[in-house]
Write a protein that holds these residues in place. Sequence first.
Motif, PDB file in Angstrom:
ATOM      1  N   VAL A 271      34.988  22.549  38.337  1.00  0.00           N
ATOM      2  CA  VAL A 271      34.939  22.550  39.806  1.00  0.00           C
ATOM      3  C   VAL A 271      34.872  23.990  40.298  1.00  0.00           C
ATOM      4  O   VAL A 271      35.205  24.926  39.555  1.00  0.00           O
ATOM      5  CB  VAL A 271      36.191  21.889  40.444  1.00  0.00           C
ATOM      6  N   GLU A 272      34.456  24.145  41.540  1.00  0.00           N
ATOM      7  CA  GLU A 272      34.416  25.467  42.150  1.00  0.00           C
ATOM      8  C   GLU A 272      35.254  25.457  43.416  1.00  0.00           C
ATOM      9  O   GLU A 272      34.818  24.927  44.447  1.00  0.00           O
ATOM     10  CB  GLU A 272      32.973  25.802  42.511  1.00  0.00           C
ATOM     11  N   PRO A 273      36.467  26.013  43.350  1.00  0.00           N
ATOM     12  CA  PRO A 273      37.281  26.061  44.574  1.00  0.00           C
ATOM     13  C   PRO A 273      36.618  26.990  45.597  1.00  0.00           C
ATOM     14  O   PRO A 273      35.753  27.797  45.245  1.00  0.00           O
ATOM     15  CB  PRO A 273      38.599  26.656  44.096  1.00  0.00           C
ATOM     16  N   ASP A 274      37.054  26.881  46.862  1.00  0.00           N
ATOM     17  CA  ASP A 274      36.558  27.792  47.893  1.00  0.00           C
ATOM     18  C   ASP A 274      37.447  29.029  47.966  1.00  0.00           C
ATOM     19  O   ASP A 274      37.017  30.084  48.418  1.00  0.00           O
ATOM     20  CB  ASP A 274      36.558  27.080  49.253  1.00  0.00           C
ATOM     21  N   ILE A 275      38.683  28.847  47.544  1.00  0.00           N
ATOM     22  CA  ILE A 275      39.625  29.975  47.509  1.00  0.00           C
ATOM     23  C   ILE A 275      40.471  29.839  46.244  1.00  0.00           C
ATOM     24  O   ILE A 275      40.919  28.739  45.901  1.00  0.00           O
ATOM     25  CB  ILE A 275      40.565  29.969  48.741  1.00  0.00           C
ATOM     26  N   HIS A 286      55.028  43.685  38.061  1.00  0.00           N
ATOM     27  CA  HIS A 286      54.857  44.511  39.258  1.00  0.00           C
ATOM     28  C   HIS A 286      54.274  43.613  40.363  1.00  0.00           C
ATOM     29  O   HIS A 286      53.429  42.769  40.085  1.00  0.00           O
ATOM     30  CB  HIS A 286      53.874  45.647  38.926  1.00  0.00           C
ATOM     31  N   PRO A 287      54.741  43.790  41.630  1.00  0.00           N
ATOM     32  CA  PRO A 287      54.229  42.901  42.675  1.00  0.00           C
ATOM     33  C   PRO A 287      52.783  43.199  43.090  1.00  0.00           C
ATOM     34  O   PRO A 287      52.526  44.129  43.852  1.00  0.00           O
ATOM     35  CB  PRO A 287      55.192  43.124  43.845  1.00  0.00           C
ATOM     36  N   VAL A 288      51.874  42.414  42.569  1.00  0.00           N
ATOM     37  CA  VAL A 288      50.475  42.499  42.999  1.00  0.00           C
ATOM     38  C   VAL A 288      49.888  41.095  42.892  1.00  0.00           C
ATOM     39  O   VAL A 288      50.192  40.349  41.958  1.00  0.00           O
ATOM     40  CB  VAL A 288      49.670  43.538  42.167  1.00  0.00           C
ATOM     41  N   ALA A 289      49.097  40.727  43.889  1.00  0.00           N
ATOM     42  CA  ALA A 289      48.512  39.390  43.911  1.00  0.00           C
ATOM     43  C   ALA A 289      47.177  39.464  44.644  1.00  0.00           C
ATOM     44  O   ALA A 289      46.835  40.512  45.218  1.00  0.00           O
ATOM     45  CB  ALA A 289      49.470  38.424  44.619  1.00  0.00           C
ATOM     46  N   CYS A 290      46.443  38.367  44.597  1.00  0.00           N
ATOM     47  CA  CYS A 290      45.096  38.444  45.163  1.00  0.00           C
ATOM     48  C   CYS A 290      44.603  37.078  45.647  1.00  0.00           C
ATOM     49  O   CYS A 290      44.989  36.043  45.105  1.00  0.00           O
ATOM     50  CB  CYS A 290      44.158  38.985  44.073  1.00  0.00           C
ATOM     51  N   VAL A 291      43.763  37.139  46.667  1.00  0.00           N
ATOM     52  CA  VAL A 291      43.063  35.944  47.161  1.00  0.00           C
ATOM     53  C   VAL A 291      41.588  36.188  46.920  1.00  0.00           C
ATOM     54  O   VAL A 291      41.064  37.227  47.322  1.00  0.00           O
ATOM     55  CB  VAL A 291      43.283  35.774  48.686  1.00  0.00           C
ATOM     56  N   VAL A 292      40.928  35.261  46.273  1.00  0.00           N
ATOM     57  CA  VAL A 292      39.493  35.418  46.036  1.00  0.00           C
ATOM     58  C   VAL A 292      38.779  34.287  46.763  1.00  0.00           C
ATOM     59  O   VAL A 292      39.191  33.122  46.676  1.00  0.00           O
ATOM     60  CB  VAL A 292      39.162  35.345  44.524  1.00  0.00           C
TER      61      VAL A 292
END
Length: 477
Positions: A271-275, A286-292
Motif C-alpha cells: 500500500v502507499e500511505p499519504d503520510i 535522541h529526540p528526532v522524528a519526521c513526517v513524510v
Amino acid sequence: MLQLSKEETLALRDKHIGKSCQLFFRKDPLKIVRAKGQYMYDERGDAYLDCINNVAHVGHCHPKVVQAGCDQMTTLNTNNRFLHDNIVLCAKRITSTMPENLKVCFFVNSGSEANDLALRLAQTYTGNKDMIALEHAYHGHLTSLIDISHYKFNLPGGVGQKEHVHVASLPDSYRGKYRDTHYKKEEIGKLYANEIKEICEKIQKEKGNGICAFIAESLVSCGGQVIPPKDYFKEVYKHVRAAGGICIADEVQVGFGRIGKHWWAFQQYDVEPDIVTMGKSMGNGHPVACVVTTEEIADSFLRTGVEYFNTYGGNPVSCAIANAVFDAVEKENFREHALVVGEYLLDSCQILAKRHKCIGDVRGMGLFVGIDVVQDRLSRVPDNKCAQYVLQRMRDEHILISIDGPHSNIIKIKPPMVFTKENVDEVLTTLDRILKEYRHNTEIYTINSSRHKKTADISSNKEHRPRKQSKDKIKSI
Ligand code: PMP
C-alpha cells in the motif's frame, strides 16, 4: 558528576517529578546509569538484557551515532531556517526508502509531534475533521492524539471518545471479533476492513461530510503485537479514500528496518500511505522524528499561508544523528540481521509453545515479536497474572521484557537490533524455567487452597538472582 544513592534519587523523584510519570517496576524501580549495545547497567554495575528498547535501535550508545552527535554539537546547532546539509541529506535518505510520491519531509522532535502534524496536514488537505483509528491504539501524548488514542481516552479516568473520533476493531485474527477459528484466513482482512467502510458511510450519511483520515500502526504494538491480515490495509485505504479521507501510517515503533524485509512495515502490504510518521528509533534515543508526505498534501498546507516553524525540528545535531543511524542500519546490515535473528526468535518461541500450554499464540516479524499468554488454548482467555509473573521474574533474572495488549497478557519483545541468537537462547531458556515455575506454583496453590491450607504466594518471587549468560539453546531444553 554527583551520583545520588538510589534512595536519594527515588526521594527526589517522589518530590519533584509528576506522579503520573510512571516507572517500570514501580515497587522496586531500576536505576540505570549506563548502557551499551543490548545491555543496560544499574548503579551496582549489574547488567540487564534489554528486550524492550526499540528506541536504542542500533544499540545503546552506538559509538558512531554518539560521535556524529558530538562532532556536530561542537561545530554548530541551530534551527532549520538556515541552510544546512544534514537536514537535506537526511530527507533525501528517508524519501529514498519510500514510495516515489512520498517525497516531502517535515522534521519534528517526537513521535507525538509527528502524528499531531500529520493530523493538521490531513485536516488542511481534506477539509474534514472525522478521524478513524483502531481500538487500543496509541499515537502520542499531545491532546490531539490522546483524543484519537483509544488506549488512553478509554481508560476509566480518560477524556472519553470525542464526537469526531471513530474507533474500528483491532484487526486481530487471534483474539478479535473475526477469529481464525470461525472465519477463513483469506476473509478476515476484508471483514475487518468492512467495518471501516461502514464507519465512513455512517459519517457521510449522518454528518454529510467526508472523513479526514485513517491512522494506524502498520503492526499494532500497544494493541498487543498484532499483525493485521495481509489485505487489510489495501481494503481499508480503498474505503477511506472513497470517503474523501487520507491514510496515515504510524511507523514510530515499527519502522526503520525493524521488520527486516522492508524499511517500513507498511511496505509489506503493498500500500502507499499519504503520510508516514516516524520517530523513536530514528535518533537511537535522541529526540528526532519526521513526517513524510506527498507534494500535493504539503502544498495544500503551504497554501494556508501559515508558516510551519519548529525550533528544534531538523536541527543539524538531530539530523547528524539520524544520518548516522541510517548509516549504521545500512553498513552493519541490521535489516538482514533482524530477519535472521527474528526468525530464530520466532522459531524458538514456537518450540517453547509446544512445552507450555499457556502460550496461546506467537506472532511477529523481524525483531518485533509477541507471545500471547492464555489460561486455556481453546477459549484463548488471556492470562495476565501469568504474564505479570513472567515480567517480574524475568526482571529478577536481569532480563527486561514488557507486557501489553487490551488484557495486559502479551509478552512484547522488541529489542535493539544488535540482539543476537545467543540473547534469544538466554531469554527463552529463562522464560521456559519461569513458566515451569509458575505452573508448579499454581499447582501447589490449587492443591493448598482445595485443602484450605496456607496458600503459596505466586505474585512475585523476591529472590534476587544475578543474570547468568546461558549457553543452553532453546532447541535442547
Ligand atoms: N506512535 C506510536 C505508535 C507510539 O508507540 C508512540 C510512543 N510510544 C508515539 C506515537 C509517540 O511518540 P513519542 O513518545 O516519541 O511522542
